[in-house]
Every structure is written in structure tokens, then in C-alpha cells.
Design an enzyme around this catalytic site. Sequence first.
Site, short mmCIF file in Angstrom:
data_model
loop_
_atom_site.label_atom_id
_atom_site.label_comp_id
_atom_site.label_asym_id
_atom_site.label_seq_id
_atom_site.Cartn_x
_atom_site.Cartn_y
_atom_site.Cartn_z
N ASN A 1 0.83 -1.20 0.00
CA ASN A 1 0.00 0.00 0.00
C ASN A 1 0.86 1.25 0.00
OD1 ASN A 1 -1.85 -2.09 1.72
ND2 ASN A 1 -3.02 -0.74 0.40
N CYS A 2 0.20 2.35 -0.32
CA CYS A 2 0.83 3.67 -0.27
C CYS A 2 1.58 3.83 1.05
CB CYS A 2 -0.25 4.74 -0.39
SG CYS A 2 0.36 6.41 -0.21
N PRO A 3 2.82 4.30 1.11
CA PRO A 3 3.56 4.89 0.00
C PRO A 3 4.52 3.92 -0.68
CG PRO A 3 4.69 5.36 2.04
CD PRO A 3 3.52 4.49 2.38
N LEU A 4 4.44 2.61 -0.37
CA LEU A 4 5.50 1.70 -0.83
C LEU A 4 5.59 1.51 -2.35
CD1 LEU A 4 5.36 -0.70 2.18
CD2 LEU A 4 7.34 0.62 1.47
N ASP B 1 -3.01 -1.97 -4.94
CA ASP B 1 -3.62 -0.89 -4.17
C ASP B 1 -4.39 0.04 -5.12
OD1 ASP B 1 -4.28 1.21 -2.57
OD2 ASP B 1 -2.23 1.77 -2.04
#
Lengths: 75, 367
Positions: free
Chosen positions: A12-15, A39
Site C-alpha cells: 500500500n501507499c507509499p510503498l 492498491d
Amino acid sequence: MTEHLLDAKGLNCPLPILKAKKALKDVRVGGTLEVHATDPGSVADFVAFCRATGNELVESTQNTDVYRFVIKRLA
Amino acid sequence: MGGLATTTIVGLGGLIIGLVFGATAQRTNFCTMGAITDLVLMGDGRRLRAWVLAIAVAIIGTQALHASGAIDINQSIYLTTNFGWFGAILGGAMFGFGMTLAGGCGSKTLVRLGAGNLKSLVVAIILGIVAYMTLRGLLALIRVQIESATNIDLKARGLGNQNIGEMAGGVLGLPAGAARTAAAVAVAAAFLVFCFKDTAFRRSPMNIVAGLIIGLAAVGGWAVTGILGADDFNPVPLASVTFVSPVAESLQYLMTFTGSTVNFGIAAVGGVIIGSFLMAVGTGTFQVENFTDRGDMLRHFSGATLMGAGGVLALGCTIGQGITGMSTLALGSVIAWLSIIAGGYLGVKYLEEGSLSGAVRAVLARG
């Protein structure tokens, strides 16, 4: 044909953005990076990422639950 | 008010505000963690400006409600004379760091949960349990020690509250009301200029709408608890949107339903989840997501733990302190907000570098 592939599925954000930013460093200018993610937020994130970093989002598609992005490194 | 109990009216108000908040955040991608990571990772400040716009709107609306006499904002927990500066710094930094690991702050967790993310369900449960442990359980012992060792009693120093305007006015010898208004106008104006001087933000209606609605939700929360909840005999505590303690209270509410009474925060938590769910289904973005690997799971667990404990210690999250607290112009809220941003920045660097020492080095090198 893309030269580099990044699997960010399940992240998920920010990955996904963080990993794409890193992976893009290994891509030659003019080359492409393909990213796979799950995501739903990554769709808007990659548009913003390419806009802000001056790279081109060549493709943004969805195949069932997987989003596929192709980024062309311009900067 | 009619035949409905005050708590029911306030609960309905909280539900509606939660619905609007959840639907808006889901549709516009409003995210306080994303605000920081966008800026750090890609130099895109639009979502940060959406957050700052929400704060400006909340300050204007809240201070206007207070000045008109409709609510007495001094009754809120943020302006108390028990000034927890250290808790705001430590708890804020923990919360900020935690939210980058857990993929979003408390409210974003609820928004993602509504949109089908099962990782967020786990984050919400752990956050709620750890928050409750810090409020009343085992961790409360440590929290109370920290607070009693560091909190400053402002009353003993002749101050009535921790509004930055009144505190500065006291030093400069200005009347409290005028100093408060001047501070509200100055901060709100500076924040609005910061937002709208940016061309990219001006061209991003989605972010502008997000900032306006989220800011108005905080103002609406004060109005619900302060005006609709102002029962002569049994008034409800003055509060507005915040997403740490209410997540803990929501878990307790679900477990002890027959012996519990709904409050604004619990209703708002439910509203955010339902609002996000409806918006996700309506826009075709509902998607079930789950953990895929151990690292991802550990990150979410630790992030949730840090957010639960830090959020209670700091008296709120990116929304609770970052918008609702900021709208009262409490010094503690300003400190907590800045600490959350600093913690979030360190969190992104940690994810980038892969270790805490690497993150600290990167921060020191300003890389």
C-alpha cells in the site's frame, strides 16, 4: 517490451511509489519500467508521481485485481 | 429537542459528519500521510495543501462559532491549562512514524477499511486496543508517569488556557479576545496564502474540495457537540472529529453494546467506514485486499501500535490534533501537529533507507 519489472502487489501507499522511485534509478533515460500493484490508490498516485517527477506514464490499465503501469523515464 | 435524547441527536450528527468525511476522503484521496510522502518522494505538495486548507477552514469556522458565543471552545480538551508539551512531541512523533508504516493515519485506516482493505481492519483493531491500553490499561501507567513528570500547569503561571493568541497577548499586554481573533486571522490567512499561491494546487479542484469539506467537517463536529449537545442537565463533552480514542471506544462499544451509550466519536468512526464503503461501491473502487507477506504484516502491526499509543499520548492524530486541535489554536496542538509531520518524514526515510540509523543519517544529510 518493458526492460524492468517491479512487483508491488500487496503493498500500500507509499510503498509502490517508493519502490518505483528506486527502481527507476536503474532504468536508462528513454527506457521503461513496468509496475504491478493491487492498491486502488496507486492509480492516482502514479499519475501524480509521473507528473511531479517529469516522467511519462505510458500505460495505466487494470486486469481484474492487478493494476499495471508503464513508466517511461524521461528525467 | 423533540423526543430524542441528546446523546442520540449527537450520535446522528456524528454519523452524518463521519459519512461526509469518509465519502470525501475516499473520493478525493485526501490523506495526511500521503501529504507527507507526496512531498518527500515526488516533490508534489498538493495533498499537503489540501490538509493545510482544511486547517485554515477549520480555524475560521471554529473561531467564528466561538466568537459568536454559539460554543465555548475553552471547554475542549485541547485548550486545557494542563499543558502536555512533551506528550505532544513524543506521541506526535510516534503517531507520524507509525502512520507511514501502517499505510495511513487513523482516519485513512477507516477509509481503507470501508473500501475493502482487510489489512486496515487489523490496523484499526490493534490501534484501538493499544489506544485503550494507553488510556486506561497497562500502558496508562507509563503515560501517567510521563505526563506528571513533564506537564506544565499553565494556571499556576497565570494563564487561563493555551490558545497561542491569548498566550502571546498576555506577554504583549493585549486583551484576550482581540489577541485570539488576531491570531486566528493571521494563521488562517498565512495558511490560505500558502495553499493558493501554488499553481498546481489552484489547478487541482479535487484537493481544494477535499480541504474545504474536511475542514467544514471539523467545524460541524464542534457545532454538533457544542450546540445540539448543549443539554441543560446532561450536556455532552465538547468534541469534534478525531480518530484514535474513538476507535478504542468503538471497539468497546461493539463488545459492551447493551451497557454503552453512543457518543460523537463512536458515531463518526462508523460514519467514516460506511461513507467510504458507499463511495467505493458507487465509484467501482471497492476491492478486498489482504496481507501478502510477513514484512508487510509486521510493518502494519508496528505502525498500528505506535499510532495507538502515540495518538493517546499526543491527545490526537493528524485529524484530531492536526485539524480539530489546530482549529482551537492550542499551543499543544501546534506542537503535536509539527511533531506528527516530523515523525512522518522520518518514517518515509526509514522506509526508503530500510533502517532507523539510515533514516536518521538521511534526515541529517537533508537527503
